[in-house]
Write an enzyme that holds these catalytic residues in place. Structure first.
Site, PDB file in Angstrom:
ATOM      1  N   LYS A  53      49.067  19.015 -74.046  1.00 36.15           N
ATOM      2  CA  LYS A  53      48.683  19.454 -75.394  1.00 36.15           C
ATOM      3  C   LYS A  53      49.930  19.911 -76.164  1.00 36.15           C
ATOM      4  O   LYS A  53      50.089  19.592 -77.342  1.00 36.15           O
ATOM      5  CB  LYS A  53      47.638  20.582 -75.304  1.00 36.15           C
ATOM      6  CG  LYS A  53      46.269  20.033 -74.920  1.00 36.15           C
ATOM      7  CD  LYS A  53      45.292  21.079 -74.423  1.00 36.15           C
ATOM      8  CE  LYS A  53      44.057  20.387 -73.843  1.00 36.15           C
ATOM      9  NZ  LYS A  53      43.182  21.262 -73.066  1.00 36.15           N
ATOM     10  N   GLN A  97      41.826  27.368 -72.289  1.00 29.53           N
ATOM     11  CA  GLN A  97      41.711  26.328 -71.252  1.00 29.53           C
ATOM     12  C   GLN A  97      40.719  26.782 -70.166  1.00 29.53           C
ATOM     13  O   GLN A  97      40.828  27.874 -69.629  1.00 29.53           O
ATOM     14  CB  GLN A  97      43.105  26.090 -70.636  1.00 29.53           C
ATOM     15  CG  GLN A  97      43.163  24.950 -69.652  1.00 29.53           C
ATOM     16  CD  GLN A  97      42.913  23.591 -70.298  1.00 29.53           C
ATOM     17  OE1 GLN A  97      43.462  23.265 -71.335  1.00 29.53           O
ATOM     18  NE2 GLN A  97      42.052  22.803 -69.677  1.00 29.53           N
ATOM     19  N   ASP A 120      37.826  23.211 -79.763  1.00 28.72           N
ATOM     20  CA  ASP A 120      37.146  22.565 -78.631  1.00 28.72           C
ATOM     21  C   ASP A 120      35.688  22.269 -78.978  1.00 28.72           C
ATOM     22  O   ASP A 120      35.026  21.502 -78.290  1.00 28.72           O
ATOM     23  CB  ASP A 120      37.171  23.504 -77.408  1.00 28.72           C
ATOM     24  CG  ASP A 120      38.145  23.026 -76.342  1.00 28.72           C
ATOM     25  OD1 ASP A 120      38.547  21.851 -76.390  1.00 28.72           O
ATOM     26  OD2 ASP A 120      38.492  23.845 -75.464  1.00 28.72           O
TER      27      ASP A 120
END
Ligand code: NDP
Length: 282
Positions: A53, A97, A120
């Site tokens: 990322k 994460q 997300d």
């Protein structure tokens, strides 16, 4: 006959070229998209994803900030960090994460992210918007899968779509996206009886189970579009949930692992961050 390979890497590269162009326009207005990634603990796969990322942010001219935190961090400390990121005007996207260590409540932490910065798409507000078919942040992997289906040239409307796997991050949101695209959608899971009978009905088959090679050629309708979401790290390397060798001669189109859904997930994350930067600076 051999299935057409749906090259996620190539499609992702095209999407990233568009993003880069839009970023230039945004920068001219004094806004640089900013993504904050929060990584708790030492999960090796998570470290790989986070590095990836960071690399993508660099390539696309985004600002990225990574917070690598010890597995022992308390929930309150993590919530304080998220509060700071929610308030930071230079940060447009916040990604925590997963998985998180067991003493932390994933639900509580995700729900604490400002929905406009939830790139997300896991916040209950964004999932609710998805269910209602309203604008919001769409989870990256299902959004990437929809792009790959588009790439296959097969129209979803009226088709039998079967998803194997009902997780909150893949199967459930994808159900809504396929339904919105007018597919007739069936979701299978570990309690589904006669899985092969159901998967053989699919014109579009998406497999997201974490079970290496679960779906083989006998479970696929000839000519179907098959999307393999699985990422299983075996001693022999990274493999999907679809048995590539036996499905290739049967399917009409098939995603490889690696190089299929994975690169699309990252491209959609970048797209969501750009979208957040635009929306927050309107
Ligand atoms: P989860 O473990 O959260 O969910 C797996 C789902 O598969 C569950 O619904 C489970 O059923 C179902 N399942 C498991 N075994 C079977 C079986 N034998 N028959 C039918 N259904 C079964 O996984 P995720 O959705 O998080 O991830 C799935 C896979 O996709 C993993 O390999 C993961 O690494 C990969 N992944 C890849 C991404 C990418 O970017 N390429 C992104 C996200 C995930 P039940 O609910 O009944 O337990």
């Amino acid at each position: 006959m051999s299935a057409r390979i749906l090259d996620g890497k190539a499609v992702a590269a095209k999407i990233k070229t568009e993003i880069r162009r839009e970023v230039e326009g945004l920068k001219a207005k004094g806004v640089t998209p900013g993504l904050a990634v929060v990584l708790v603990g030492d999960d090796p796969a998570s470290h790989i994803y986070v590095r990836n990322k960071e690399r993508n942010c660099q390539e696309l001219g985004f600002n990225s900030q990574t917070f690598r935190l010890p597995a022992t961090i308390s929930q309150d400390e993590l919530l304080t960090l998220i509060q700071q990121l929610n308030a930071d005007p230079a940060i447009h996207g916040i990604l925590v994460q997963l998985p998180l260590p067991a003493h932390l409540s994933t639900e509580k932490i995700i729900s604490f992210i400002k929905p406009e910065k939830d790139v997300d798409g896991f916040h209950p507000v964004n999932l609710g918007n998805l269910l209602r078919g309203e604008a919001g942040m769409i989870p990256c992997t299902p959004a990437g899968i929809m792009e790959l289906i588009k790439e296959s040239g097969v129209e979803v409307a009226g088709k039998e779509c079967v998803i194997v796997g009902r997780s909150n991050i893949v199967g459930k949101p994808l159900f809504h996206l396929l339904l919105q695209a007018h597919g007739t959608v069936t979701v299978c899971h570990s309690r589904t009886r006669n899985l092969a009978e159901v998967t053989r009905r699919a014109d579009i088959l998406v497999v997201a189970t974490g079970q290496a090679g679960l779906v083989n050629g006998e479970m696929v309708k000839p000519g179907a579009v098959v999307i393999d979401v699985g990422m299983n790290r075996l001693e022999t390397g990274l493999v999907g949930d679809v048995d590539f060798g036996s499905v290739l001669p049967v399917a009409g189109a098939l995603t490889p692992v690696p190089g299929g859904v994975g690169p699309m997930t990252i491209a959609m994350l970048m797209k969501n961050t750009l979208k957040a930067a635009v929306m927050l600076n309107k």
